[in-house]
Design a protein around this motif. Structure first.
Motif, PDB file in Angstrom:
ATOM      1  N   UNK A   1     -52.191  28.550  39.428  1.00  0.00           N
ATOM      2  CA  UNK A   1     -50.922  29.248  39.205  1.00  0.00           C
ATOM      3  C   UNK A   1     -50.869  30.572  39.940  1.00  0.00           C
ATOM      4  N   UNK A   2     -51.965  31.325  39.903  1.00  0.00           N
ATOM      5  CA  UNK A   2     -51.970  32.650  40.530  1.00  0.00           C
ATOM      6  C   UNK A   2     -52.020  32.578  42.042  1.00  0.00           C
ATOM      7  N   UNK A   3     -52.170  31.388  42.589  1.00  0.00           N
ATOM      8  CA  UNK A   3     -52.137  31.226  44.042  1.00  0.00           C
ATOM      9  C   UNK A   3     -50.739  30.849  44.525  1.00  0.00           C
ATOM     10  N   UNK A   4     -49.741  31.206  43.737  1.00  0.00           N
ATOM     11  CA  UNK A   4     -48.353  30.949  44.098  1.00  0.00           C
ATOM     12  C   UNK A   4     -47.559  32.251  44.054  1.00  0.00           C
ATOM     13  N   UNK A   5     -46.672  32.428  45.026  1.00  0.00           N
ATOM     14  CA  UNK A   5     -45.814  33.618  45.031  1.00  0.00           C
ATOM     15  C   UNK A   5     -44.782  33.575  43.909  1.00  0.00           C
ATOM     16  N   UNK A   6     -44.662  32.430  43.254  1.00  0.00           N
ATOM     17  CA  UNK A   6     -43.702  32.307  42.158  1.00  0.00           C
ATOM     18  C   UNK A   6     -43.996  33.286  41.028  1.00  0.00           C
ATOM     19  N   UNK A   7     -45.276  33.611  40.842  1.00  0.00           N
ATOM     20  CA  UNK A   7     -45.646  34.538  39.769  1.00  0.00           C
ATOM     21  C   UNK A   7     -45.011  35.898  40.002  1.00  0.00           C
ATOM     22  N   UNK A   8     -45.083  36.397  41.231  1.00  0.00           N
ATOM     23  CA  UNK A   8     -44.499  37.698  41.550  1.00  0.00           C
ATOM     24  C   UNK A   8     -42.981  37.662  41.449  1.00  0.00           C
ATOM     25  N   UNK A   9     -42.377  36.593  41.954  1.00  0.00           N
ATOM     26  CA  UNK A   9     -40.918  36.480  41.907  1.00  0.00           C
ATOM     27  C   UNK A   9     -40.430  36.440  40.456  1.00  0.00           C
ATOM     28  N   UNK A  10     -41.086  35.608  39.648  1.00  0.00           N
ATOM     29  CA  UNK A  10     -40.701  35.498  38.236  1.00  0.00           C
ATOM     30  C   UNK A  10     -40.892  36.823  37.510  1.00  0.00           C
ATOM     31  N   UNK A  11     -42.003  37.519  37.802  1.00  0.00           N
ATOM     32  CA  UNK A  11     -42.285  38.800  37.155  1.00  0.00           C
ATOM     33  C   UNK A  11     -41.248  39.838  37.553  1.00  0.00           C
ATOM     34  N   UNK A  12     -40.890  39.864  38.817  1.00  0.00           N
ATOM     35  CA  UNK A  12     -39.902  40.843  39.284  1.00  0.00           C
ATOM     36  C   UNK A  12     -38.565  40.642  38.565  1.00  0.00           C
ATOM     37  N   UNK A  13     -38.159  39.387  38.412  1.00  0.00           N
ATOM     38  CA  UNK A  13     -36.891  39.100  37.746  1.00  0.00           C
ATOM     39  C   UNK A  13     -36.955  39.401  36.249  1.00  0.00           C
ATOM     40  N   UNK A  14     -37.990  38.870  35.581  1.00  0.00           N
ATOM     41  CA  UNK A  14     -38.093  39.032  34.128  1.00  0.00           C
ATOM     42  C   UNK A  14     -38.319  40.480  33.727  1.00  0.00           C
ATOM     43  N   UNK A  15     -39.257  41.136  34.392  1.00  0.00           N
ATOM     44  CA  UNK A  15     -39.572  42.511  34.014  1.00  0.00           C
ATOM     45  C   UNK A  15     -38.520  43.486  34.511  1.00  0.00           C
ATOM     46  N   UNK A  16     -37.824  43.122  35.593  1.00  0.00           N
ATOM     47  CA  UNK A  16     -36.696  43.947  36.014  1.00  0.00           C
ATOM     48  C   UNK A  16     -35.621  43.965  34.951  1.00  0.00           C
ATOM     49  N   UNK A  17     -35.362  42.792  34.360  1.00  0.00           N
ATOM     50  CA  UNK A  17     -34.383  42.708  33.272  1.00  0.00           C
ATOM     51  C   UNK A  17     -34.855  43.482  32.054  1.00  0.00           C
ATOM     52  N   UNK A  18     -36.143  43.368  31.714  1.00  0.00           N
ATOM     53  CA  UNK A  18     -36.674  44.104  30.562  1.00  0.00           C
ATOM     54  C   UNK A  18     -36.602  45.612  30.785  1.00  0.00           C
ATOM     55  N   UNK A  19     -36.840  46.039  32.011  1.00  0.00           N
ATOM     56  CA  UNK A  19     -36.743  47.471  32.316  1.00  0.00           C
ATOM     57  C   UNK A  19     -35.313  47.966  32.107  1.00  0.00           C
ATOM     58  N   UNK A  20     -34.344  47.153  32.481  1.00  0.00           N
ATOM     59  CA  UNK A  20     -32.938  47.512  32.251  1.00  0.00           C
ATOM     60  C   UNK A  20     -32.629  47.578  30.759  1.00  0.00           C
ATOM     61  N   UNK A  21     -33.248  46.676  29.992  1.00  0.00           N
ATOM     62  CA  UNK A  21     -33.067  46.688  28.537  1.00  0.00           C
ATOM     63  C   UNK A  21     -33.629  47.977  27.945  1.00  0.00           C
ATOM     64  N   UNK A  22     -34.815  48.378  28.406  1.00  0.00           N
ATOM     65  CA  UNK A  22     -35.415  49.632  27.937  1.00  0.00           C
ATOM     66  C   UNK A  22     -34.500  50.806  28.288  1.00  0.00           C
ATOM     67  N   UNK A  23     -33.959  50.790  29.492  1.00  0.00           N
ATOM     68  CA  UNK A  23     -33.050  51.863  29.924  1.00  0.00           C
ATOM     69  C   UNK A  23     -31.831  51.931  29.012  1.00  0.00           C
ATOM     70  N   UNK A  24     -31.265  50.757  28.694  1.00  0.00           N
ATOM     71  CA  UNK A  24     -30.090  50.721  27.833  1.00  0.00           C
ATOM     72  C   UNK A  24     -30.424  51.190  26.414  1.00  0.00           C
ATOM     73  N   UNK A  25     -31.550  50.745  25.892  1.00  0.00           N
ATOM     74  CA  UNK A  25     -31.945  51.118  24.530  1.00  0.00           C
ATOM     75  C   UNK A  25     -32.174  52.614  24.387  1.00  0.00           C
ATOM     76  N   UNK A  26     -32.621  53.247  25.456  1.00  0.00           N
ATOM     77  CA  UNK A  26     -32.983  54.669  25.381  1.00  0.00           C
ATOM     78  C   UNK A  26     -31.879  55.594  25.887  1.00  0.00           C
ATOM     79  N   UNK A  27     -30.709  55.034  26.160  1.00  0.00           N
ATOM     80  CA  UNK A  27     -29.582  55.859  26.603  1.00  0.00           C
ATOM     81  C   UNK A  27     -29.231  56.886  25.531  1.00  0.00           C
ATOM     82  N   UNK A  28     -29.071  58.129  25.961  1.00  0.00           N
ATOM     83  CA  UNK A  28     -28.747  59.206  25.031  1.00  0.00           C
ATOM     84  C   UNK A  28     -29.957  59.944  24.499  1.00  0.00           C
ATOM     85  N   UNK A  29     -31.157  59.451  24.806  1.00  0.00           N
ATOM     86  CA  UNK A  29     -32.400  60.096  24.387  1.00  0.00           C
ATOM     87  C   UNK A  29     -33.056  60.801  25.574  1.00  0.00           C
TER      88      UNK A  29
END
Length: 213
Positions: A31-59
């Motif tokens: 599995x780790x010998x596939x670029x899919x891991x990086x692509x999937x991580x970039x998409x999933x964690x990019x979305x989670x980072x946006x969620x963190x940004x939204x949750x912390x708005x105003x703080x």
């Protein structure tokens, strides 16, 4: 209110991961010998980072997420390394008790130099991107929002949600144990960075150890 929203978000994330794991085909050891891991991580964690940004708005995010340098880097790194040792030993014992094995199945058994580029990409995803965003979500926002209920509650709840967030039932106790350690590091050093260092070191160990043992 934000603490409740955080619980709903992390609960939904956990449910999604349990569903995804139940639907996924068995991943091979390459599995780790596939670029899919990086692509999937970039998409999933990019979305989670946006969620963190939204949750912390105003703080004040620097204050809430503990995005500040610890009072002593030397002491904090020492605590982080000690935490990794405790995490590795504790996780190994818990995984053995639950007979989880390599349930996450991200550790290769053999080195394949012909696919070193894909392995390096997966290493970046698993050792840097994942730990940084997960620390922001759990030890950053989670402990920040739950601190008013007391340190034990904040560390305990974020550790459980962190464990559930991986969607792996047999490995759950090991993930919760790791969440307790990184949560303690965040509180003990009053900084998110030592927890991130410990998380990155722990995942590095998981990526490298199977290749050299």
């Amino acid at each position: 209110m934000r603490a409740l929203l955080w619980l709903l978000v992390t609960g939904a994330f956990a449910a999604l991961n349990f569903w995804a794991v139940s639907r996924a085909d068995d991943r091979g050891e390459d599995t780790v010998y596939s670029y899919d891991v990086l692509v999937s991580a970039a998409l999933a964690y990019g979305l989670l980072a946006l969620v963190v940004y939204a949750l912390t708005t105003g703080y004040d995010r620097r204050e809430l997420l503990a995005l500040r340098r610890p009072s002593s880097w030397g002491r904090s790194i020492g605590l982080a390394v000690g935490g990794v040792v405790a995490a590795v030993l504790g996780a190994a014992a818990l995984l053995a008790l639950t007979n989880a094995g390599d349930e996450q199945n991200l550790a290769p058994e053999d080195w394949d130099g012909s696919r070193a580029g894909a392995y390096a990409a997966s290493f970046v995803a698993i050792v840097l991107i994942g730990p940084f965003v997960e620390e922001l979500l759990y030890r950053g926002a989670g402990i920040g929002f739950l601190a008013r209920y007391g340190t034990p509650v904040a560390i305990g709840v974020t550790a459980v949600m962190f464990g559930l967030g991986h969607g792996l039932l047999l490995s759950l106790p090991a993930f919760v144990w790791f969440g307790v350690i990184t949560g303690w590091l965040r509180v003990r050093t009053d900084s998110l960075y030592p927890a991130f260092v410990a998380h990155a070191l722990f995942n590095s160990f998981g990526m490298i150890a199977p290749l050299v043992v």
